[in-house]
Design an enzyme around this catalytic site. Structure first.
Site, short mmCIF file in Angstrom:
data_model
loop_
_atom_site.label_atom_id
_atom_site.label_comp_id
_atom_site.label_asym_id
_atom_site.label_seq_id
_atom_site.Cartn_x
_atom_site.Cartn_y
_atom_site.Cartn_z
N GLU A 16 36.43 27.46 37.29
CA GLU A 16 35.50 28.21 38.21
C GLU A 16 34.45 29.07 37.20
O GLU A 16 34.99 29.72 36.37
CB GLU A 16 35.62 29.00 39.25
CG GLU A 16 34.73 29.66 39.99
CD GLU A 16 35.34 30.47 41.14
OE1 GLU A 16 35.75 29.66 42.00
OE2 GLU A 16 35.18 31.63 41.34
N THR A 47 29.92 29.79 41.38
CA THR A 47 29.75 30.90 42.40
C THR A 47 28.59 31.51 42.31
O THR A 47 27.79 31.17 41.28
CB THR A 47 31.06 31.90 42.37
OG1 THR A 47 30.98 32.60 43.61
CG2 THR A 47 31.10 32.70 41.08
N ALA A 50 27.29 38.48 45.76
CA ALA A 50 27.42 38.43 47.30
C ALA A 50 26.11 38.77 47.96
O ALA A 50 25.08 39.29 47.23
CB ALA A 50 28.14 40.21 47.49
N HIS A 74 29.40 26.55 45.47
CA HIS A 74 29.82 27.71 46.40
C HIS A 74 28.31 27.88 47.29
O HIS A 74 27.27 27.86 46.85
CB HIS A 74 30.07 29.02 45.79
CG HIS A 74 31.47 29.07 45.35
ND1 HIS A 74 32.37 30.46 45.37
CD2 HIS A 74 32.28 28.11 44.68
CE1 HIS A 74 33.65 30.03 44.77
NE2 HIS A 74 33.47 28.66 44.45
N ARG A 104 32.65 32.09 54.10
CA ARG A 104 31.76 33.17 54.82
C ARG A 104 30.77 34.34 53.94
O ARG A 104 29.76 34.61 54.18
CB ARG A 104 32.54 34.06 55.78
CG ARG A 104 32.05 34.92 56.77
CD ARG A 104 32.79 35.95 57.52
NE ARG A 104 33.43 36.86 56.67
CZ ARG A 104 34.24 37.82 57.06
NH1 ARG A 104 34.70 38.08 58.35
NH2 ARG A 104 34.76 38.69 56.08
N GLY A 105 31.63 34.77 52.72
CA GLY A 105 31.01 35.70 51.99
C GLY A 105 31.18 37.27 52.44
O GLY A 105 31.63 37.54 53.55
N HIS A 147 44.49 36.76 54.44
CA HIS A 147 43.10 37.27 54.25
C HIS A 147 43.26 38.72 54.66
O HIS A 147 44.07 39.05 55.34
CB HIS A 147 41.91 36.97 55.08
CG HIS A 147 40.51 37.23 54.69
ND1 HIS A 147 40.05 38.45 55.16
CD2 HIS A 147 39.71 36.56 54.02
CE1 HIS A 147 38.82 38.53 54.66
NE2 HIS A 147 38.50 37.44 54.22
N GLN A 210 41.36 44.65 34.63
CA GLN A 210 41.01 43.70 35.60
C GLN A 210 42.02 43.39 36.72
O GLN A 210 41.57 43.04 37.82
CB GLN A 210 40.94 42.47 34.78
CG GLN A 210 40.58 41.00 35.29
CD GLN A 210 40.55 40.00 34.46
OE1 GLN A 210 41.45 39.93 33.64
NE2 GLN A 210 40.04 38.85 34.68
#
Length: 286
Positions: A16, A47, A50, A74, A104-105, A147, A210
């Site tokens: 990714e 990706t 937001a 994405h 969904r985000g 989640h 991180q």
């Protein structure tokens, strides 16, 4: 090509990347992609930020990925209506993208939650919309520890089943640091009747800050052996980087030994470290 179909041929290696910051030229990503190309990943996902920030750049990067390998682009539905989603789908089709990671985000800071999910309340709603429209293979996210907004893990497994019933053909996990939690999650999925391929998302941790940032954002737990690394090497960036790489390689090797269907490495656009992990674990021998 259908990315889900790749899993019929054996273990899948995917990576990714994310678009450069808005004030940086998009060509910054070229160096990362050029270094990753010889590894010959089965696919690379891209990706964006937001609320759709960087969405146009994501499409441009998808065009750069496709000559290298398949691309999983994405797509989030937060704050978007059906027409806006269709416009993005049109641009992805024009770019040659056939595979979408439907999410969904997260709610942007300048948007309230109620207005963020007027048109699409869940990722499953977005998946259903994409499948009804046609023309794409769809992947979805899943969370080995549940989640953060789920009350308990089994509830989250039900939501994953909902995504698959809506048309998701592949599941990609959120990052996790404890393989045992992934194995437990896989058992729950299979018992629930989820049979689509699941690829394990692994994020190499190269500095202690991180880990703190990512665990706070994702609700991921830190196992004792990783906590010891933080305590021992957290103040020494170079030593922690070496220890973090070794931890990631051990995690990947363990997953491979247990027959995982796919490994998805969150590169953070750091190609050299990812190449080291891939070669030393035998994910790619060339």
């Amino acid at each position: 090509m259908s990315i889900p179909a790749l899993f019929q041929k054996g273990r899948v290696l995917s990576l990714e990347v994310f678009p450069p910051k808005p004030d940086a030229p998009i060509e910054v990503i070229d160096g990362t992609l050029n270094l990753l190309a010889p590894i010959k990943p089965d696919y690379i996902s891209v990706t964006y930020g937001a609320g759709g920030s960087g969405r146009s750049r994501s499409v441009e990067i998808a065009k750069k990925i496709l000559p290298i390998c398949d691309c999983l682009s994405h797509l989030t539905c937060v704050g978007a209506d059906a027409q806006e989603i269709d416009n993005v789908l049109d641009s992805l089709t024009a770019a040659g993208v056939e595979n979408i990671m439907a999410l969904r985000g997260d709610v942007p800071k300048d948007m309230d939650r109620e207005s963020a999910f007027v048109h699409f309340k869940h990722a499953s709603d977005l998946i259903e919309h994409i499948k009804d429209r046609g023309g794409f293979h769809v992947a979805a996210a899943c969370y080995p520890e549940g989640h953060p907004q789920s009350d308990y893990l089994e509830q989250d497994v039900d939501m994953v089943k909902r995504k698959v019933d809506a048309g998701a053909e592949l599941l990609v996990t959120q990052l996790f640091f404890d393989n045992v939690l992934f194995y437990r999650f896989m058992e729950l999925l299979r018992k629930r009747g989820v049979t689509v391929p699941v690829t394990a998302g692994v994020m190499p941790v190269l500095n202690a800050a991180q880990i703190v940032r990512m665990t706070l954002l994702s609700g991921t737990s830190v196992p004792p052996d990783l906590a010891k690394l933080i305590a021992r090497y957290g103040d020494n960036k170079e030593d922690f980087k070496k220890a973090g790489l070794e931890f990631a390689m051990n995690q990947v090797s363990g997953l491979m030994a247990n027959g995982v269907q796919g490994i998805h490495l969150y590169t953070m656009n750091k190609a050299e470290e990812i190449i080291q992990i891939i070669r030393e674990t035998g994910l790619r021998s060339h």
